[in-house]
Write an enzyme that holds these catalytic residues in place. Structure first.
Site, PDB file in Angstrom:
ATOM      1  N   ASP A  21      -1.315   3.263 -14.073  1.00  0.00           N
ATOM      2  CA  ASP A  21      -1.155   2.135 -13.157  1.00  0.00           C
ATOM      3  C   ASP A  21      -0.950   0.885 -13.995  1.00  0.00           C
ATOM      4  O   ASP A  21      -1.433   0.795 -15.132  1.00  0.00           O
ATOM      5  CB  ASP A  21      -2.378   1.969 -12.252  1.00  0.00           C
ATOM      6  N   ASN A  35       5.344   8.121  -8.551  1.00  0.00           N
ATOM      7  CA  ASN A  35       4.856   7.425  -7.367  1.00  0.00           C
ATOM      8  C   ASN A  35       4.912   5.903  -7.464  1.00  0.00           C
ATOM      9  O   ASN A  35       4.978   5.227  -6.433  1.00  0.00           O
ATOM     10  CB  ASN A  35       3.401   7.848  -7.107  1.00  0.00           C
ATOM     11  N   TYR A  58      14.138  -2.234  -0.964  1.00  0.00           N
ATOM     12  CA  TYR A  58      13.280  -1.041  -1.014  1.00  0.00           C
ATOM     13  C   TYR A  58      14.072   0.206  -0.620  1.00  0.00           C
ATOM     14  O   TYR A  58      14.007   1.242  -1.303  1.00  0.00           O
ATOM     15  CB  TYR A  58      12.090  -1.237  -0.085  1.00  0.00           C
ATOM     16  N   THR A  71      -1.205   2.165   3.952  1.00  0.00           N
ATOM     17  CA  THR A  71      -1.454   1.608   2.628  1.00  0.00           C
ATOM     18  C   THR A  71      -1.191   0.105   2.671  1.00  0.00           C
ATOM     19  O   THR A  71      -0.868  -0.452   3.723  1.00  0.00           O
ATOM     20  CB  THR A  71      -0.519   2.254   1.592  1.00  0.00           C
ATOM     21  N   LYS A  91      14.936   3.517  -2.935  1.00  0.00           N
ATOM     22  CA  LYS A  91      14.508   4.862  -2.555  1.00  0.00           C
ATOM     23  C   LYS A  91      15.697   5.781  -2.287  1.00  0.00           C
ATOM     24  O   LYS A  91      15.608   6.995  -2.475  1.00  0.00           O
ATOM     25  CB  LYS A  91      13.581   4.792  -1.348  1.00  0.00           C
TER      26      LYS A  91
END
Length: 285
Positions: free
Chosen positions: A38, A91, A155, A189, A159
């Protein structure tokens, strides 16, 4: 009882919270040694510590994957710590919302650099290591936003690129022992909170009953030997539903003419000979 990932070494990027943390924790519970990456060192160390406290094996690797060298350091650390890299969950990602009329170009670039280039860089480093050791599994994280979603130009484009990477790498790696698939998860999230805040009442609560952990089993399956026959696919998880997203396809037989003109193209569209006009956004076939 053996786990699906016993003896495997797995990297999970962006694993400090949310979906990434859920993937890392379940990978460890299923027997993997997990490198928890991270950009936030404290979060990475906290997740790794929680895994070891539960009897699993994990180390933290703080740092960005948005550069070639940064991504390489993460993959190399896994090999140094555990002797191999058997799985990678790409991820890590960031999320920015904007209408095209007000899109900030620097924010657009940042989304592409982390979500698409970070995925590509980690994948390229990992694939090279996996090829040298004779096998492995890469699981990329895409999104239904790549099919079209309001305010998600950056975004969705990032993706969509991830989905295309998945298809292309799968074609490259047929028969090598290295598999590449993707998941399109859905969970409540921080990204969901931001989306709901942006859209207001139209989106409030859409993911409230979809915890991150609900998405993890499909990811661990794709990393495992149980999914040996699954390659180049995009798996969609939406709450209690598990499904597949179709590859881009050419619809029907189309219209034929050896000498197209603008008028003929217009006539073909008007007659419906070209094929159906698809609705905007993700939809069922």
């Amino acid at each position: 009882m053996t786990g699906f990932l016993d003896g495997k070494a797995v990297v999970v990027t962006g694993a400090g919270r949310g979906l990434g943390a859920a993937y890392a924790r379940l990978a460890a519970a299923e027997g993997a040694a997990v490198l928890v990456n991270d950009v936030d060192a404290d979060l990475a160390h906290a997740v790794a510590a929680s895994i070891t406290a539960d009897g699993g094996r994990a180390v933290a690797a703080a740092g960005t994957i948005g550069t070639w060298d940064g991504a390489g350091e993460v993959i190399d650390r896994c090999v140094a710590e555990f002797g191999a890299i058997d799985g990678l969950v790409n991820n890590a990602g960031i999320f920015r919302l904007a209408h095209p009329a007000s899109q900030d170009p620097d924010e657009f670039r940042a989304v592409i650099e982390v979500n698409l280039l970070g995925t590509a860089y980690c994948g390229l480093h990992a694939i090279r290591a996996m090829l040298s050791q004779g096998g492995g599994s890469v699981v990329n994280v895409t999104s239904g936003a790549h099919a079209g979603s309001a305010a998600m130009g950056a975004y969705g484009a990032s993706k969509g690129g991830v989905a295309s990477l998945t298809y292309c790498w799968a074609a490259d790696l047929i028969g090598t022992g290295v598999r590449v698939n993707a998941v399109s998860p859905n969970a409540h999230t921080r990204m969901a909170d931001a989306f709901e805040a942006y859209l207001g009442a139209d989106a409030q609560g859409q993911n409230v009953h979809k915890p991150p952990a609900q998405n993890a089993p499909a990811v661990i399956y794709l990393l495992s030997a149980a999914a040996a026959g699954v390659h180049g696919q995009v798996v969609r998880i939406d709450g209690d539903e598990l499904s597949m997203i179709a590859h881009p396809v050419v619809q029907g037989t189309g219209a034929q003419d050896p000498s197209w003109t603008v008028e003929k193209v217009a006539a073909a569209f008007e007659a419906g000979a070209v094929g159906p006009i698809s609705p905007v956004g993700l939809h069922r076939a």
